[in-house]
Motif scaffolding. Sequence first.
Motif: not given
Length: 84
Positions: A5-11, A38-55
């Motif tokens: 994960p990129i951070s505790d917050a993202a995780q 995209h479903w791969t983006f959802i997986g990365q978000v759920e694993r805390g590997q993406r810094n998700v934008s406000l939108h």
Amino acid sequence: MPKQPISDAAQTFGGRVRARRNELGKSQEQLAADSGMHWTFIGQVERGQRNVSLHNILKLAEALGLDPAELVRGLKAPADTSAA
């Protein structure tokens, strides 16, 4: 080796998304379709590997039937480790 994960917050954020998705009985593919991502983006978000934008936070919250505040409540920005 799996990407960390990129951070505790993202995780934590990703864990909240996954927990709500599971409560709703949705797959990552269903959440992706409902949120326009995209479903791969959802997986990365759920694993805390993406810094998700406000939108994207707003899109996810809507697809999950949540107030966006529920996904980010109490999260702290990571410490800036680039400053010496």
